[in-house]
Design a protein around this motif. Sequence first.
Motif, PDB file in Angstrom:
ATOM      1  N   GLY A 268       0.810  -1.207   0.000  1.00 30.85           N
ATOM      2  CA  GLY A 268       0.000   0.000   0.000  1.00 30.85           C
ATOM      3  C   GLY A 268       0.842   1.254   0.000  1.00 30.85           C
ATOM      4  O   GLY A 268       0.507   2.245  -0.662  1.00 30.85           O
ATOM      5  N   VAL A 269       1.960   1.217   0.738  1.00 31.97           N
ATOM      6  CA  VAL A 269       2.860   2.364   0.777  1.00 31.97           C
ATOM      7  C   VAL A 269       3.449   2.629  -0.611  1.00 31.97           C
ATOM      8  O   VAL A 269       3.582   3.780  -1.040  1.00 31.97           O
ATOM      9  CB  VAL A 269       3.978   2.130   1.812  1.00 31.97           C
ATOM     10  CG1 VAL A 269       5.065   3.193   1.681  1.00 31.97           C
ATOM     11  CG2 VAL A 269       3.402   2.145   3.220  1.00 31.97           C
ATOM     12  N   ALA A 270       3.785   1.550  -1.340  1.00 28.13           N
ATOM     13  CA  ALA A 270       4.351   1.704  -2.683  1.00 28.13           C
ATOM     14  C   ALA A 270       3.375   2.435  -3.603  1.00 28.13           C
ATOM     15  O   ALA A 270       3.757   3.366  -4.326  1.00 28.13           O
ATOM     16  CB  ALA A 270       4.703   0.336  -3.263  1.00 28.13           C
ATOM     17  N   PHE A 271       2.097   2.043  -3.560  1.00 25.14           N
ATOM     18  CA  PHE A 271       1.107   2.700  -4.410  1.00 25.14           C
ATOM     19  C   PHE A 271       0.803   4.111  -3.926  1.00 25.14           C
ATOM     20  O   PHE A 271       0.517   5.000  -4.733  1.00 25.14           O
ATOM     21  CB  PHE A 271      -0.167   1.861  -4.469  1.00 25.14           C
ATOM     22  CG  PHE A 271      -0.027   0.619  -5.306  1.00 25.14           C
ATOM     23  CD1 PHE A 271      -0.149   0.686  -6.688  1.00 25.14           C
ATOM     24  CD2 PHE A 271       0.252  -0.600  -4.730  1.00 25.14           C
ATOM     25  CE1 PHE A 271      -0.007  -0.444  -7.467  1.00 25.14           C
ATOM     26  CE2 PHE A 271       0.397  -1.744  -5.497  1.00 25.14           C
ATOM     27  CZ  PHE A 271       0.264  -1.667  -6.876  1.00 25.14           C
ATOM     28  N   ALA A 272       0.870   4.329  -2.615  1.00 18.29           N
ATOM     29  CA  ALA A 272       0.656   5.674  -2.089  1.00 18.29           C
ATOM     30  C   ALA A 272       1.757   6.622  -2.562  1.00 18.29           C
ATOM     31  O   ALA A 272       1.493   7.780  -2.920  1.00 18.29           O
ATOM     32  CB  ALA A 272       0.608   5.635  -0.560  1.00 18.29           C
ATOM     33  N   ILE A 273       2.993   6.125  -2.584  1.00 13.11           N
ATOM     34  CA  ILE A 273       4.103   6.937  -3.081  1.00 13.11           C
ATOM     35  C   ILE A 273       3.903   7.267  -4.554  1.00 13.11           C
ATOM     36  O   ILE A 273       4.150   8.394  -4.997  1.00 13.11           O
ATOM     37  CB  ILE A 273       5.441   6.198  -2.870  1.00 13.11           C
ATOM     38  CG1 ILE A 273       5.753   6.112  -1.371  1.00 13.11           C
ATOM     39  CG2 ILE A 273       6.577   6.904  -3.609  1.00 13.11           C
ATOM     40  CD1 ILE A 273       6.960   5.268  -1.051  1.00 13.11           C
ATOM     41  N   LEU A 274       3.431   6.281  -5.322  1.00 13.96           N
ATOM     42  CA  LEU A 274       3.160   6.511  -6.737  1.00 13.96           C
ATOM     43  C   LEU A 274       2.136   7.631  -6.920  1.00 13.96           C
ATOM     44  O   LEU A 274       2.340   8.555  -7.731  1.00 13.96           O
ATOM     45  CB  LEU A 274       2.649   5.231  -7.395  1.00 13.96           C
ATOM     46  CG  LEU A 274       2.162   5.363  -8.842  1.00 13.96           C
ATOM     47  CD1 LEU A 274       3.313   5.751  -9.755  1.00 13.96           C
ATOM     48  CD2 LEU A 274       1.515   4.063  -9.305  1.00 13.96           C
ATOM     49  N   ILE A 275       1.054   7.562  -6.173  1.00 16.51           N
ATOM     50  CA  ILE A 275       0.008   8.594  -6.281  1.00 16.51           C
ATOM     51  C   ILE A 275       0.570   9.956  -5.899  1.00 16.51           C
ATOM     52  O   ILE A 275       0.304  10.969  -6.571  1.00 16.51           O
ATOM     53  CB  ILE A 275      -1.188   8.222  -5.389  1.00 16.51           C
ATOM     54  CG1 ILE A 275      -1.867   6.947  -5.922  1.00 16.51           C
ATOM     55  CG2 ILE A 275      -2.193   9.373  -5.329  1.00 16.51           C
ATOM     56  CD1 ILE A 275      -2.920   6.391  -4.991  1.00 16.51           C
ATOM     57  N   LEU A 276       1.361   9.987  -4.829  1.00 15.55           N
ATOM     58  CA  LEU A 276       1.934  11.256  -4.364  1.00 15.55           C
ATOM     59  C   LEU A 276       2.860  11.861  -5.416  1.00 15.55           C
ATOM     60  O   LEU A 276       2.797  13.069  -5.698  1.00 15.55           O
ATOM     61  CB  LEU A 276       2.694  11.022  -3.055  1.00 15.55           C
ATOM     62  CG  LEU A 276       3.244  12.264  -2.349  1.00 15.55           C
ATOM     63  CD1 LEU A 276       2.111  13.193  -1.947  1.00 15.55           C
ATOM     64  CD2 LEU A 276       4.067  11.860  -1.139  1.00 15.55           C
ATOM     65  N   VAL A 277       3.714  11.021  -6.017  1.00  8.78           N
ATOM     66  CA  VAL A 277       4.642  11.515  -7.039  1.00  8.78           C
ATOM     67  C   VAL A 277       3.872  12.028  -8.255  1.00  8.78           C
ATOM     68  O   VAL A 277       4.194  13.084  -8.820  1.00  8.78           O
ATOM     69  CB  VAL A 277       5.630  10.403  -7.453  1.00  8.78           C
ATOM     70  CG1 VAL A 277       6.420  10.813  -8.698  1.00  8.78           C
ATOM     71  CG2 VAL A 277       6.587  10.093  -6.313  1.00  8.78           C
ATOM     72  N   LEU A 278       2.821  11.303  -8.656  1.00  9.23           N
ATOM     73  CA  LEU A 278       2.043  11.724  -9.816  1.00  9.23           C
ATOM     74  C   LEU A 278       1.301  13.034  -9.554  1.00  9.23           C
ATOM     75  O   LEU A 278       1.099  13.834 -10.473  1.00  9.23           O
ATOM     76  CB  LEU A 278       1.052  10.630 -10.204  1.00  9.23           C
ATOM     77  CG  LEU A 278       1.664   9.357 -10.800  1.00  9.23           C
ATOM     78  CD1 LEU A 278       0.582   8.328 -11.075  1.00  9.23           C
ATOM     79  CD2 LEU A 278       2.445   9.656 -12.060  1.00  9.23           C
ATOM     80  N   LEU A 279       0.903  13.256  -8.311  1.00  4.17           N
ATOM     81  CA  LEU A 279       0.230  14.505  -7.976  1.00  4.17           C
ATOM     82  C   LEU A 279       1.193  15.689  -7.988  1.00  4.17           C
ATOM     83  O   LEU A 279       0.859  16.781  -8.452  1.00  4.17           O
ATOM     84  CB  LEU A 279      -0.432  14.390  -6.601  1.00  4.17           C
ATOM     85  CG  LEU A 279      -1.676  13.493  -6.516  1.00  4.17           C
ATOM     86  CD1 LEU A 279      -2.118  13.358  -5.068  1.00  4.17           C
ATOM     87  CD2 LEU A 279      -2.806  14.084  -7.366  1.00  4.17           C
ATOM     88  N   ILE A 280       2.405  15.455  -7.472  1.00  2.54           N
ATOM     89  CA  ILE A 280       3.377  16.546  -7.364  1.00  2.54           C
ATOM     90  C   ILE A 280       4.156  16.741  -8.661  1.00  2.54           C
ATOM     91  O   ILE A 280       4.348  17.859  -9.132  1.00  2.54           O
ATOM     92  CB  ILE A 280       4.341  16.271  -6.192  1.00  2.54           C
ATOM     93  CG1 ILE A 280       3.563  16.217  -4.872  1.00  2.54           C
ATOM     94  CG2 ILE A 280       5.433  17.338  -6.133  1.00  2.54           C
ATOM     95  CD1 ILE A 280       4.404  15.822  -3.683  1.00  2.54           C
ATOM     96  N   LYS A 281       4.601  15.647  -9.254  1.00  2.00           N
ATOM     97  CA  LYS A 281       5.411  15.711 -10.478  1.00  2.00           C
ATOM     98  C   LYS A 281       4.954  14.591 -11.411  1.00  2.00           C
ATOM     99  O   LYS A 281       5.515  13.487 -11.403  1.00  2.00           O
ATOM    100  CB  LYS A 281       6.894  15.554 -10.136  1.00  2.00           C
ATOM    101  CG  LYS A 281       7.817  16.195 -11.176  1.00  2.00           C
ATOM    102  CD  LYS A 281       9.252  16.185 -10.679  1.00  2.00           C
ATOM    103  CE  LYS A 281      10.169  16.975 -11.610  1.00  2.00           C
ATOM    104  NZ  LYS A 281      10.178  16.475 -12.990  1.00  2.00           N
ATOM    105  N   PRO A 282       3.936  14.842 -12.212  1.00  2.00           N
ATOM    106  CA  PRO A 282       3.312  13.786 -13.028  1.00  2.00           C
ATOM    107  C   PRO A 282       4.266  13.060 -13.966  1.00  2.00           C
ATOM    108  O   PRO A 282       4.015  11.906 -14.319  1.00  2.00           O
ATOM    109  CB  PRO A 282       2.249  14.554 -13.824  1.00  2.00           C
ATOM    110  CG  PRO A 282       1.969  15.775 -13.015  1.00  2.00           C
ATOM    111  CD  PRO A 282       3.264  16.131 -12.376  1.00  2.00           C
ATOM    112  N   ASN A 283       5.351  13.686 -14.382  1.00  2.00           N
ATOM    113  CA  ASN A 283       6.295  13.055 -15.302  1.00  2.00           C
ATOM    114  C   ASN A 283       7.405  12.287 -14.594  1.00  2.00           C
ATOM    115  O   ASN A 283       8.328  11.797 -15.244  1.00  2.00           O
ATOM    116  CB  ASN A 283       6.923  14.106 -16.219  1.00  2.00           C
ATOM    117  CG  ASN A 283       5.908  14.711 -17.165  1.00  2.00           C
ATOM    118  OD1 ASN A 283       5.221  13.991 -17.874  1.00  2.00           O
ATOM    119  ND2 ASN A 283       5.795  16.027 -17.145  1.00  2.00           N
TER     120      ASN A 283
END
Length: 294
Positions: A268-283
């Motif tokens: 869950g933490v791995a996917f949460a990090i993914l969502i966070l990165v996509l929100l802050i820096k989508p690329n």
Amino acid sequence: MKQLLQQLINGLTLGSIYALIALGYTMVYGVINLINFAHGDIYMLGAYIGFAITTFLHLSFFTALLITMLLCAILGVVLEKVAYKPIRKSTRIAALITAISVSLFLEYGTMYFVKAETRTFPEVIASKSLKLFNGSIVVNTIEIYIILTTLVLVVLLQYIIHRTKMGKAMRAVAMDKEAAQYMGISIDKTVSFTFAIGSALAGAAGVLVGVYYNSINPLMGVIPGLKAFIAAVIGGIGIIPGAMIGGYFLGMTETMVSAYGGSLYKDGVAFAILILVLLIKPNGLLGRNVKEKV
């Protein structure tokens, strides 16, 4: 501090596996903008090929690693020619559905032939514990093999991409397919070579995981494949250094979460990090904003 350093070593080991798989994702996407969701299953087949070579032929670890990489490279080219080349000019959703279909075919096709039970990988590397800093940190010889093997493969990959003719062709196709074709570069050969290199790295990761965890099964590529995809996106998909950074970052994050009482939540933490990165820096961390004409 001792526990932190110990978990960093463990994170480097796990991150090396994620990085090897993520490199295949990011190279294929960089060249033809395809998310190859069957890539995790190439990693699984690499583990089974390594298992067969070491169990039935009784060959050494490095010999099994090289043969596995060669066979997985051939398999990657075959999959590209049979499954992906016919739909290269189709819509992205068609390519995505095809990739998922190929993934399921490989998983359950493998399960049909080798059955669903977990198999024990033979001990091809003597497992010894090395104590560093007066015993405060313990490093296993298998972890050293994994980290060093990954670094050697990454250095070879960088040499191929930046110093060889085919590597330059890969960079040219990734930058502009039409211009590369006008300059005499074969798109088909370049894409096949990209699949071969990426599949070889995934096969190597499969052997390393088999040696590290001593167990393999036909569905072992599902979660690591998704994690490697997350690593590629975090670093900036299509960017090779980004795949490395994303893989090691994700591996270290997971080991830290597990070490400090959250092993049930590491996925869950791995996917949460993914969502966070996509929100802050989508690329992604190393990605760049690209303007597209519509």
